[in-house]
Motif scaffolding. Sequence first.
Motif, PDB file in Angstrom:
ATOM      1  N   ALA A 107       0.824  -1.216   0.000  1.00  0.00           N
ATOM      2  CA  ALA A 107       0.000   0.000   0.000  1.00  0.00           C
ATOM      3  C   ALA A 107       0.856   1.264   0.000  1.00  0.00           C
ATOM      4  N   THR A 108       2.017   1.203  -0.650  1.00  0.00           N
ATOM      5  CA  THR A 108       2.835   2.397  -0.904  1.00  0.00           C
ATOM      6  C   THR A 108       3.210   2.387  -2.384  1.00  0.00           C
ATOM      7  N   ARG A 109       3.642   3.535  -2.879  1.00  0.00           N
ATOM      8  CA  ARG A 109       4.031   3.617  -4.289  1.00  0.00           C
ATOM      9  C   ARG A 109       5.354   2.908  -4.555  1.00  0.00           C
ATOM     10  N   GLU A 110       6.094   2.569  -3.498  1.00  0.00           N
ATOM     11  CA  GLU A 110       7.354   1.863  -3.667  1.00  0.00           C
ATOM     12  C   GLU A 110       7.151   0.358  -3.855  1.00  0.00           C
ATOM     13  N   LEU A 112      -5.349   1.799  -2.566  1.00  0.00           N
ATOM     14  CA  LEU A 112      -5.191   2.099  -1.146  1.00  0.00           C
ATOM     15  C   LEU A 112      -3.744   2.486  -0.871  1.00  0.00           C
ATOM     16  N   GLN A 113      -3.547   3.534  -0.099  1.00  0.00           N
ATOM     17  CA  GLN A 113      -2.187   4.030   0.111  1.00  0.00           C
ATOM     18  C   GLN A 113      -1.997   4.501   1.547  1.00  0.00           C
ATOM     19  N   ARG A 114      -0.904   4.070   2.156  1.00  0.00           N
ATOM     20  CA  ARG A 114      -0.564   4.518   3.503  1.00  0.00           C
ATOM     21  C   ARG A 114      -0.008   5.944   3.457  1.00  0.00           C
ATOM     22  N   ARG A 115      -0.380   6.749   4.430  1.00  0.00           N
ATOM     23  CA  ARG A 115       0.103   8.121   4.498  1.00  0.00           C
ATOM     24  C   ARG A 115       1.581   8.146   4.857  1.00  0.00           C
ATOM     25  N   GLY A 131       9.119  10.778   7.045  1.00  0.00           N
ATOM     26  CA  GLY A 131       9.279  10.284   5.677  1.00  0.00           C
ATOM     27  C   GLY A 131       8.931   8.830   5.488  1.00  0.00           C
ATOM     28  N   ARG A 132       8.600   8.139   6.568  1.00  0.00           N
ATOM     29  CA  ARG A 132       8.241   6.731   6.464  1.00  0.00           C
ATOM     30  C   ARG A 132       6.724   6.573   6.423  1.00  0.00           C
ATOM     31  N   PRO A 133       6.247   5.490   5.788  1.00  0.00           N
ATOM     32  CA  PRO A 133       4.788   5.296   5.746  1.00  0.00           C
ATOM     33  C   PRO A 133       4.242   4.949   7.120  1.00  0.00           C
ATOM     34  N   GLU A 134       2.987   5.340   7.339  1.00  0.00           N
ATOM     35  CA  GLU A 134       2.317   4.978   8.580  1.00  0.00           C
ATOM     36  C   GLU A 134       2.248   3.458   8.706  1.00  0.00           C
ATOM     37  N   VAL A 183      -5.936  -1.625   9.153  1.00  0.00           N
ATOM     38  CA  VAL A 183      -7.073  -2.324   8.577  1.00  0.00           C
ATOM     39  C   VAL A 183      -7.539  -1.686   7.268  1.00  0.00           C
ATOM     40  N   ALA A 184      -7.287  -0.383   7.082  1.00  0.00           N
ATOM     41  CA  ALA A 184      -7.773   0.337   5.902  1.00  0.00           C
ATOM     42  C   ALA A 184      -6.896   0.162   4.675  1.00  0.00           C
ATOM     43  N   HIS A 185      -5.816  -0.636   4.756  1.00  0.00           N
ATOM     44  CA  HIS A 185      -4.832  -0.670   3.678  1.00  0.00           C
ATOM     45  C   HIS A 185      -4.883  -1.936   2.823  1.00  0.00           C
ATOM     46  N   ALA A 186      -5.936  -2.729   2.969  1.00  0.00           N
ATOM     47  CA  ALA A 186      -6.144  -3.892   2.105  1.00  0.00           C
ATOM     48  C   ALA A 186      -7.635  -4.102   1.915  1.00  0.00           C
TER      49      ALA A 186
END
Length: 346
Positions: free
Chosen positions: A157-160, A254-257, A262-265, A269-272
């Motif tokens: 759930a990140t662009r990486e 879905l994407q983590r903030r 600079g690291r993702p949260e 539960v909201a990320h899948a």
Amino acid sequence: MKANTLRASDLRFLLGLLLPALTVHSVSQRPHAAGFVALGVLFLIAALEAFIPALARSPAPLAEGESLRWVLRLFVPLEVALLFAGATAAMNASWPTLAGVAIAVGFVTGAQGITFAHELGHSRHRADRALGWVLMTLVGYPQFMVEHYRGHHVRAATREDPASARAGESLWAFLPRTLAGSLRSAWELEGRQLARRHRGWLASPLLWATAASVAWLLALAALGQWKLLAFWVGQSAFAVWLLETVNYIEHYGLQRRVQADGRPEPFGVAHAWNADHVLSNSLLANLQRHSDHHMHAAKPFAQLEPLPGPQLPTGYSGCILLATVPPLWFAVMDPRRADRAAVGSV
């Protein structure tokens, strides 16, 4: 309420052994129809889960899930038997029949074999992880055994993450990106781990599994076993397509903030995307309870909880079919994603 012992409802996971056994019979006795039967099963499960509300809920999780791990282990010899049956049928088949046999076998080695390899790879037991490597090598995709655990579970759930689909990205745009990105990432991650442990590449299971896969295909070509080669490549390709299509579904849009550092949260539960449809969950070892799996990766599949995160419109079977038609997929999924964002859940 969770139970402490196996219940009659938990026998549903035996469907994971029934499907490969039936497919062995199909490719052995009626190879000309095997591909149509496999696709028919996919469409039938999708239709049942879409139109029968009672099938949208799976039984409650077990309090202790290790007792069902033997289902995953028993699947491994069944897959070997299925591949042998498929190869035998393919060697004597016409090319159209060969294609159908490859689809039938790849349906099982992909939908279940890769799913079970995934679960075995999360096990604390070294023998289970070795079985996971075997299953992934049989479909020519051993890099999954590195990228999934050390890459995807860190970056999901990140662009990486090459295995997380972006909003507005079609399945057909996602596939080349994830195939290339996952392969590159697996070898980079393996190289870093070997360097940290001061080991050479000869200590890498990824190297040996990849070499075994390539050597097998080269041996078939050298022996002029073109039908057997086509069958093996075909079943592997269909299996990998199923894997990456499920990857596409699981985190679409879905994407983590990104936090102040600079690291993702943390993964939540909201990320899948989740589904609790019983037929797909029974065949796929509760893979659709996906948020809980990411939040508690070592939890055995029978213990996974149906969390109230983003919900798919139906089980994976139906969503696989939806994803193949991007306009339909976007029409169904983008409003759901927008609704989640509107309430601050994504």
